[in-house]
Structure formats: C-alpha cells, structure tokens
Scaffold this active site. Structure first.
Site, PDB file in Angstrom:
ATOM      1  N   ARG A 234       1.315   8.514   5.450  1.00  0.00           N
ATOM      2  CA  ARG A 234       1.281   9.010   4.186  1.00  0.00           C
ATOM      3  C   ARG A 234       2.894   9.580   3.853  1.00  0.00           C
ATOM      4  NH1 ARG A 234      -2.635   6.741   3.358  1.00  0.00           N
ATOM      5  NH2 ARG A 234      -4.414   7.545   2.766  1.00  0.00           N
TER       6      ARG A 234
ATOM      7  N   HIS B 102       2.418  -0.033  -0.189  1.00  0.00           N
ATOM      8  CA  HIS B 102       0.977   0.573   0.547  1.00  0.00           C
ATOM      9  C   HIS B 102      -0.020  -0.549   0.806  1.00  0.00           C
ATOM     10  CE1 HIS B 102      -1.688   4.458   0.713  1.00  0.00           C
ATOM     11  NE2 HIS B 102      -1.614   3.528   1.761  1.00  0.00           N
TER      12      HIS B 102
END
Length: 337
Positions: A248, A296
């Site tokens: 993250r 991502h």
C-alpha cells in the site's frame, strides 16, 4: 438440516449466468445481482443470514444481526475500516494467498529491472541509442532482499529469491511461524517459515534496514502501519538500495520517499500502490528516471487464476464454517481497529 444462508456479490458467482452458479454444498448461497454500487442489500430473511461473501459489506450491514462470518474478495482490508467491525463479533476472513504468486513475480521482475536499469535501456531503444555500459549489467544473485511482513506474498517472494541465489532477511512481528491457518497456492511459498537467512523483530528495524540491497514491503495497511516508513527509516538503507512497494502506497510517507529519491540516497524504487488513484500526471514520482511505476496491477482480479482461486478459498472456509471449525485467513481484530 437447514444450511446457513449466505448472501454474495462475489465475482465467482456474478460472472456466471443465473442458475449456473458454482455449488457450495454446505451453504444456501443467494446471489444478489443488479445492485448499484453502494446500494443497501435486500433485507428479506435478514435474520437468517449468517454469512456474506463480497468485496465491501453493504451500508445496511447492521440489519443483519445474526451475521457470523464475512468473507471478502481481497487480501487487503482497508475497505472494512469505516464499518468498525472489531467489536461486532463477526469472524472476518480475507483472500490471503490468492495474489502470492503474481505479486511475488512482480517483485522479482522489478528487482531485475532495477538492477539492470532496464528503464534506461528501453528509452535508448526508443531513441535508437546504442550504449553498452556497466550500469546495465547488474545482477540480483548474491544480493540481500529484506521482506517487511512475512505472509504469503513475502514467503513466495522468498522462495523465488532463494532460487535465484539471493539472501533473504525477514522482518515480522511474529517471528518464525507456520502458515497452517492461511490458504496458499499448492507448491508455493514457505509454509514452515524456514527459508529466510535471518529474522528480525521491529525492535531490530535499524539492523534489518542497514543490511539490505532491496527492501520489499509485504504487510497490510492498518492504522498502526500507515506512514510506517519515514525519512529517517529510508536513510537507514545503504546508499544505492532499492525500495519496492506492492503493498500500500501510504506505508511510506510520501514526502520522505520523494526526499530520498531527489538526493540520490536510494538507487531507485518500484511502486505499484500509490498515494492517489489515478496518480496525477503532474506528480513528481513520474519524473524520476530510476523509478518504475505500475498502475496497481501486481495482483488483480484480472488475473486468469483469480476467480478460481477465490472460489476455492470460499469453499474451504464454507466447509469449516458449517462444521463449526476455525476458519482460514482470519483477520485479527486488532488489525481492524
């Protein structure tokens, strides 16, 4: 005997035609189709609902007062924080293990890309430049990779890294630990935790960081881990080390990362998770020649193995739930606070 009722909006069920949904013998699975994003779920038989399988719970979750088990479709669980589930008495399980292989492969690919400066080589190809230089000949064999967080992704990364001749150091809050309580892809990972050359605790963070060529973040985002790495931590890494973040973005403080990239302390970085979605075109991270940005995609629901693997995790837990056994991939209550 009445089977527990489970409501689902999960991909393995939504991607099939009505009447052709996968069988889960232990549960009565009711598929909720055509619901707008964020809409309340139907409250028919709400008092009979004991399980849910979804990415994000419905906004009227409180209506389902007999809910005992929530299975989510992702390994990360930050989407659950607004629901304040820590004190609800619901067992929450995630899809831990489903992205171990693709993200571990991303980690290996990025280390090789950074060591050989493939970004510059590709720019040279686009410009028709022929340049043979030592900067393009780096190897990862013999180097030390530090994996912060030693769950499934960290373990599969360790397995691949060891096969390529790297030293593996792991920083974990639990030390050497079996993965018997988690799902994983058969043949992957490090089930008994025996692969790392050295383990470190959080109290040994500085020693851990100072001995690395590559740092890979492989831990979840929680209130305790947000902003975990500041500038002082990044400067503990040897000059020229590389940072990889497929976990993250906000595990690393944004301005701290920019500072150590600007002054050249880091040799480079590979970042798959970001501070904003999408990352704005004017963000300074785009401009560093020694940084690789991916949108991502290190592990996603687009993966060809995602739906099948997710259904397998759900079925394993459904069998355990119906039998009153401990579930796999339980998210600790402390991580939900």
């Amino acid at each position: 005997m009445t089977r527990p009722l489970c409501l689902t909006t999960a991909l393995p069920f939504m991607e099939t035609a009505p009447g052709e949904e996968p069988r889960v013998d232990e549960l009565e699975v009711r598929v909720l189709r055509d619901l707008p994003a964020g809409a309340p779920w139907p409250e028919d038989d709400a008092d009979q609902v004991q399980a849910m399988f979804c990415m994000t719970p419905p906004p009227n979750l409180a209506t389902f007062k007999n809910l005992r088990w929530l299975q989510i479709e992702s390994a990360g669980f930050a989407q659950l924080f607004p629901f304040k589930l820590a004190d609800k008495g619901i067992t929450i399980t995630n899809a831990r293990g489903i992205f171990d292989c693709p993200i571990a492969e991303w980690n290996i690919a990025m280390m090789i890309n950074l060591a050989r400066d493939l970004r510059t080589l590709i720019r040279h190809q686009d410009a028709g430049i022929w340049e043979r230089s030592a900067q393009f000949t780096g190897e990862i064999r013999g180097r030390t990779v530090g994996i912060w967080g030693y769950g499934g992704i960290g373990r599969e990364t360790a397995r691949l890294a060891k096969a390529m001749g790297m030293r593996v150091h792991a920083l974990t809050r639990s030390g050497v630990k079996s993965r018997a309580d988690s799902t994983c892809i058969p043949g992957s990972g490090d089930p008994d935790g025996s692969l790392p050359d050295a383990y470190f605790t959080e109290a040994q963070k500085e020693t851990f960081l100072r001995g690395l060529d590559f740092l890979i973040l492989a831990l979840p985002l929680t209130k305790k881990t947000e902003g975990l790495l500041g500038e002082a931590d990044l400067r503990m890494l040897p000059k020229g080390a590389f940072v990889l973040n497929p976990a993250r973005g906000t595990l690393i403080q944004e301005q701290a990362l920019l500072a150590v990239l600007r002054d050249g302390h880091l040799g480079g970085a590979a970042i798959d998770t970001h501070y904003q979605y999408p990352l704005p075109a004017e963000h300074p991270l785009w401009s560093f020649p020694h940084v690789i940005l991916t949108p991502h995609i290190s592990g996603t629901s687009f993966s060809p193995n995602y739906s099948k693997g997710l259904l397998d995790i759900f079925r394993q837990n459904a069998r355990r739930f119906a039998a009153g056994e401990l579930l796999l991939n339980v998210i600790p209550t402390s991580d939900l606070q």
